[in-house]
Design a protein around this motif. Structure first.
Motif, PDB file in Angstrom:
ATOM      1  N   ALA A 107       0.844  -1.198   0.000  1.00  0.00           N
ATOM      2  CA  ALA A 107       0.000   0.000   0.000  1.00  0.00           C
ATOM      3  C   ALA A 107       0.878   1.247   0.000  1.00  0.00           C
ATOM      4  N   PRO A 108       0.747   2.114  -1.008  1.00  0.00           N
ATOM      5  CA  PRO A 108       1.611   3.306  -1.086  1.00  0.00           C
ATOM      6  C   PRO A 108       1.543   4.190   0.147  1.00  0.00           C
ATOM      7  N   ASP A 109       0.351   4.337   0.744  1.00  0.00           N
ATOM      8  CA  ASP A 109       0.246   5.221   1.906  1.00  0.00           C
ATOM      9  C   ASP A 109       0.983   4.643   3.107  1.00  0.00           C
ATOM     10  N   VAL A 110       0.926   3.313   3.282  1.00  0.00           N
ATOM     11  CA  VAL A 110       1.652   2.670   4.374  1.00  0.00           C
ATOM     12  C   VAL A 110       3.156   2.774   4.140  1.00  0.00           C
TER      13      VAL A 110
ATOM     14  N   GLU B   9       4.783   4.995   2.396  1.00  0.00           N
ATOM     15  CA  GLU B   9       5.233   6.383   2.555  1.00  0.00           C
ATOM     16  C   GLU B   9       5.299   6.784   4.023  1.00  0.00           C
ATOM     17  N   LEU B  10       4.288   6.386   4.805  1.00  0.00           N
ATOM     18  CA  LEU B  10       4.285   6.722   6.230  1.00  0.00           C
ATOM     19  C   LEU B  10       5.482   6.089   6.935  1.00  0.00           C
TER      20      LEU B  10
ATOM     21  N   THR C 125       8.938   7.665   5.621  1.00  0.00           N
ATOM     22  CA  THR C 125       9.130   9.041   6.110  1.00  0.00           C
ATOM     23  C   THR C 125       9.426   9.045   7.605  1.00  0.00           C
ATOM     24  N   THR C 126       8.643   8.275   8.371  1.00  0.00           N
ATOM     25  CA  THR C 126       8.820   8.228   9.822  1.00  0.00           C
ATOM     26  C   THR C 126      10.198   7.700  10.197  1.00  0.00           C
TER      27      THR C 126
ATOM     28  N   THR D 233      12.596   0.808   0.052  1.00  0.00           N
ATOM     29  CA  THR D 233      11.221   0.331   0.036  1.00  0.00           C
ATOM     30  C   THR D 233      10.939  -0.491  -1.219  1.00  0.00           C
TER      31      THR D 233
ATOM     32  N   ASP E 106       4.834  -5.977   5.630  1.00  0.00           N
ATOM     33  CA  ASP E 106       3.387  -6.019   5.756  1.00  0.00           C
ATOM     34  C   ASP E 106       2.959  -7.470   5.531  1.00  0.00           C
TER      35      ASP E 106
ATOM     36  N   LYS F 211      -2.039  -3.935  13.100  1.00  0.00           N
ATOM     37  CA  LYS F 211      -2.616  -2.850  12.310  1.00  0.00           C
ATOM     38  C   LYS F 211      -4.062  -2.613  12.740  1.00  0.00           C
TER      39      LYS F 211
END
Length: 243
Positions: free
Chosen positions: A25-28, A30-31, A34-35, A45, A67, A115
């Motif tokens: 998942a791109p949003d996961v 990216e989060l 970044t974090t 990644t 994941d 999750k």
């Protein structure tokens, strides 16, 4: 009691360790990237478990974040690829799947975060897994919780002035509980850390019982440190939360 939390931000920061994130998942992705980059780690990644394993055969990583809901994770768990290096792995698991055995992927020590996860939990589990990958602590350095002290250089444990005569399995269990103080560890997690595989509930219950007698049999008035969370596992700490 109020002095300990001031050290936690430093513990949660990285020192340039190289982490591989496997998240579709791109949003996961990216989060996480970044974090963890902001926390001081170097990040690579990929979107599929197969791509992650292929990368692990060519490059060195200090830890892998996977994941566990990716469709090809189960297939890789069946094939168990052989890797020259076995970094620890942090699995991201759906809460509804916590009772399901997740494939090991042929990696090293593993842990999980349910999750939907909190960023603070990711940072804490990464730091703890990375702490376990290093060599023995520098001479004189010991792990401790209140009056319980483990000296990895000598493989000795003490509670106050009392030496604890532990077997290797009991020492590994106590160390795992201490590093994860105030966090419930499942029987499967304990079995895989102590023996490298899950030996069954009875063996783990007997091991915990022996360790508890040695750690908590001290002078009257000393607080018990090893506790059972029925249906979930075991944890170490003061029951009143006063760490």
């Amino acid at each position: 009691m109020h002095g300990t939390p001031s050290h936690r931000p430093a513990l949660a920061r990285g020192a340039g360790q190289r982490l591989l994130i496997v998240a579709g998942a791109p949003d996961v992705a990216e989060l996480l990237s970044t974090t963890l980059e902001l926390a001081g780690y170097r990040i690579v990644t990929v979107a599929a478990a197969a791509d992650g394993v292929a990368l692990l055969t060519r490059e060195r990583f200090d830890l892998v974040v996977v994941d566990a809901t990716l469709p090809d994770v189960t297939e890789l768990g069946r094939t168990r690829p052989t890797l020259a290096r076995r970094p620890p792995v942090l699995l991201l698991i759906d809460y509804e799947s916590l009772d399901r055995i997740v494939p090991e992927l042929g990696l090293g020590e593993r842990d999980y975060v349910a999750k939907p996860f909190r960023v603070a939990d990711i940072l804490a589990r990464v730091q703890i897994l990375l702490r376990g990958t290093g060599a023995r602590p520098a001479p004189g350095r010991a792990l401790s919780y209140r009056d319980l002290v483990l000296d990895d250089a000598l493989c000795e444990a003490r509670r106050g002035a009392r030496a604890l005569d532990l077997t290797p399995a009991e020492y590994r269990l106590l160390r795992h509980l201490l590093v994860n103080a105030h966090r419930v560890l499942s029987k499967e997690q304990i079995g895989r850390y102590v023996w490298g595989h899950h030996r069954g509930d009875n063996a783990i219950e007997q091991l915990v019982s022996r360790l508890r007698r040695k750690v908590d049999q001290g002078p009257s008035g000393a607080p018990e440190l090893i506790h059972t969370r029925r249906g979930f596992g075991y944890w170490l700490g003061r029951a009143d939360g006063d760490a």
